[in-house]
Design a protein around this motif. Structure first.
Motif, short mmCIF file in Angstrom:
data_model
loop_
_atom_site.label_atom_id
_atom_site.label_comp_id
_atom_site.label_asym_id
_atom_site.label_seq_id
_atom_site.Cartn_x
_atom_site.Cartn_y
_atom_site.Cartn_z
N THR A 119 10.52 9.76 -7.80
CA THR A 119 10.38 9.00 -6.56
C THR A 119 11.47 9.33 -5.54
OG1 THR A 119 11.54 7.15 -7.62
CG2 THR A 119 9.13 7.09 -7.64
N ASP A 120 12.51 10.05 -5.95
CA ASP A 120 13.51 10.52 -4.99
C ASP A 120 12.98 11.71 -4.18
OD1 ASP A 120 15.45 8.64 -5.74
OD2 ASP A 120 16.16 9.92 -7.38
N GLU A 121 12.25 12.59 -4.87
CA GLU A 121 11.69 13.77 -4.21
C GLU A 121 10.22 13.57 -3.82
OE1 GLU A 121 13.36 16.45 -3.40
OE2 GLU A 121 15.24 15.80 -4.34
N ASN A 122 9.66 12.39 -4.13
CA ASN A 122 8.24 12.13 -3.84
C ASN A 122 7.35 13.22 -4.44
OD1 ASN A 122 9.04 9.85 -2.46
ND2 ASN A 122 8.73 10.73 -0.43
N ARG A 123 7.53 13.43 -5.72
CA ARG A 123 6.83 14.51 -6.41
C ARG A 123 6.40 14.05 -7.80
NH1 ARG A 123 6.95 19.87 -5.44
NH2 ARG A 123 8.64 19.53 -3.91
N ALA A 124 5.23 14.49 -8.23
CA ALA A 124 4.75 14.17 -9.58
C ALA A 124 3.99 15.37 -10.13
CB ALA A 124 3.86 12.93 -9.57
N ALA A 125 4.01 15.51 -11.45
CA ALA A 125 3.32 16.63 -12.10
C ALA A 125 2.83 16.18 -13.47
CB ALA A 125 4.26 17.83 -12.25
N VAL A 126 1.72 16.76 -13.90
CA VAL A 126 1.17 16.51 -15.23
C VAL A 126 1.18 17.82 -16.00
CG1 VAL A 126 -0.81 15.73 -16.58
CG2 VAL A 126 -0.28 14.63 -14.38
N PRO A 167 0.79 -1.23 0.00
CA PRO A 167 0.00 0.00 0.00
C PRO A 167 0.83 1.28 0.00
CG PRO A 167 0.04 -0.95 2.20
CD PRO A 167 0.75 -1.92 1.30
N GLU A 168 2.15 1.18 0.16
CA GLU A 168 2.97 2.38 0.29
C GLU A 168 3.56 2.85 -1.03
OE1 GLU A 168 3.05 4.01 3.07
OE2 GLU A 168 1.82 2.46 4.00
N ILE A 169 3.74 1.96 -2.00
CA ILE A 169 4.40 2.36 -3.24
C ILE A 169 3.53 3.36 -4.00
CG2 ILE A 169 3.41 0.40 -4.53
CD1 ILE A 169 6.01 0.33 -6.16
N PRO A 170 4.10 4.49 -4.47
CA PRO A 170 3.30 5.45 -5.25
C PRO A 170 2.77 4.80 -6.52
CG PRO A 170 5.65 5.96 -5.38
CD PRO A 170 5.50 4.91 -4.33
N LEU A 203 -0.72 21.26 -15.61
CA LEU A 203 -2.11 20.93 -15.29
C LEU A 203 -2.28 20.72 -13.80
CD1 LEU A 203 -4.29 18.59 -17.50
CD2 LEU A 203 -4.78 19.02 -15.12
N THR A 204 -1.39 19.95 -13.19
CA THR A 204 -1.46 19.74 -11.75
C THR A 204 -0.14 19.14 -11.26
OG1 THR A 204 -2.75 18.71 -9.96
CG2 THR A 204 -2.41 17.40 -11.94
N GLU A 205 0.15 19.29 -9.99
CA GLU A 205 1.31 18.67 -9.38
C GLU A 205 0.98 18.33 -7.94
OE1 GLU A 205 4.70 21.22 -9.16
OE2 GLU A 205 3.52 23.01 -8.67
N THR A 206 1.72 17.37 -7.39
CA THR A 206 1.45 16.94 -6.02
C THR A 206 2.69 16.29 -5.44
OG1 THR A 206 -0.15 15.75 -4.63
CG2 THR A 206 0.65 14.60 -6.59
N THR A 207 2.66 16.09 -4.12
CA THR A 207 3.72 15.34 -3.43
C THR A 207 3.07 14.26 -2.59
OG1 THR A 207 3.66 16.90 -1.58
CG2 THR A 207 5.26 17.34 -3.34
N TRP A 208 3.87 13.31 -2.14
CA TRP A 208 3.35 12.27 -1.26
C TRP A 208 4.37 11.93 -0.19
CZ3 TRP A 208 4.85 11.39 -6.31
CH2 TRP A 208 5.94 10.54 -6.49
#
Length: 284
Positions: A259-266, A162-165, A279-284
């Motif tokens: 996955t090093d910075e725990n960040r994703a963007a579209v 459940p932890e893997i992005p 369009l959007t970006e987020t962290t986890w």
């Protein structure tokens, strides 16, 4: 970091309209090549369906027993991906991948499975089939849904790790995008989203699901993002529209996953306006 191209609603239409010269599709592919994506998802609706009721059932039941019209467009869609896209690619079905017999001749299941997943660089990528029909029926008589075996796969993945992005791709939206149309259910009708979307959402919420990317919604204002219980559902306009508007060019997207910075963007590129943006970006 991985950069993933998102090529939804390619809508190749050979000989359908005089302006159908594939300039929009080529511009979108050129943009992904310029960005330098690691791989690309062709997210369904590779070929075009006419909006007119008397033309929606091209194929065996409309005087074309060999489905030649379908075959020509699927063949051309694959040529575009193979010959012009620099990256490798994956394919999932949309509602226009019909009939199944014609689609599978050019995109065989052993090479392009209907639904699957893999892990790469610390992230999990899940690909769903929202239109598991053979295809010999009018479009208005079907509904998008995610089958029980796919839901079982999601349950297993979310519970095992459940932890893997996790990043999910589906042709039809897995939520009701009321941020784009407050009358989503009454105006757009259930055709525009997955019927059992709440069931799928419940499973995705059991894991670290970051983004769900989809297409299918064809209105020009269909660029948006909605967060539901920690999961963000991202939507962009059709790349090539089902109309006779020769100057229409919709969105092609790409997603950065770090996955090093725990960040994703579209990001998106508006082919018609020759403009790009976040369009959007987020962290986890």
């Amino acid at each position: 970091m991985r950069t993933i191209g998102l090529l939804y609603d390619l809508h190749v239409g050979i000989g359908r309209y005089e302006h159908e010269d594939e300039s929009v599709q080529r511009a979108a592919i050129d943009k992904l090549n310029d960005v330098g994506v690691d791989w690309t998802l062709a997210g369904g609706d590779l070929r075009l369906l006419s909006p007119w009721e008397e033309q929606t059932q091209w194929g065996e039941w409309h005087g074309d027993p060999d489905d030649a019209f379908y075959h020509s467009e699927f063949e051309r869609a694959r040529e575009l991906l193979e010959d012009h896209l620099d990256s490798g690619y994956h394919v999932i079905r949309g509602n226009n991948e019909r009939p199944m017999s014609a689609y599978r001749k050019h995109f065989p299941a052993e090479e392009f499975p209907p639904w699957f997943y893999f892990e790469d660089d610390g992230a999990r990528y899940v690909f769903l089939d929202s239109n598991p029909h053979d295809g010999y029926h009018p479009l208005g008589e079907i509904q998008n849904f995610v089958t029980a075996p796919q839901i079982s796969m999601l349950e297993r993945l979310m519970d095992e790790d459940p932890e893997i992005p996790t990043f999910v791709f589906c042709h039809a939206p897995l939520c009701k995008h009321t941020e784009l149309d407050e009358n989503w259910e009454t105006h757009a009708k259930p055709y525009f989203y997955v019927l059992n979307c709440r069931t799928v959402q419940n499973v995705l919420e059991r894991g670290n699901t970051v983004f769900v990317n989809s297409g299918h919604y064809y209105y020009d204002h269909g660029r948006g993002s909605r967060r539901i219980d920690g999961v963000e559902y991202v939507l962009a306009r059709h790349l090539s529209h089902m109309s006779e508007e020769s100057d229409y060019g919709g969105d092609v997207r790409w997603m950065n996953v770090d996955t090093d910075e725990n960040r994703a963007a579209v990001h998106y590129y508006d082919v018609g306006a020759d403009e790009e943006g976040l369009l959007t970006e987020t962290t986890w």
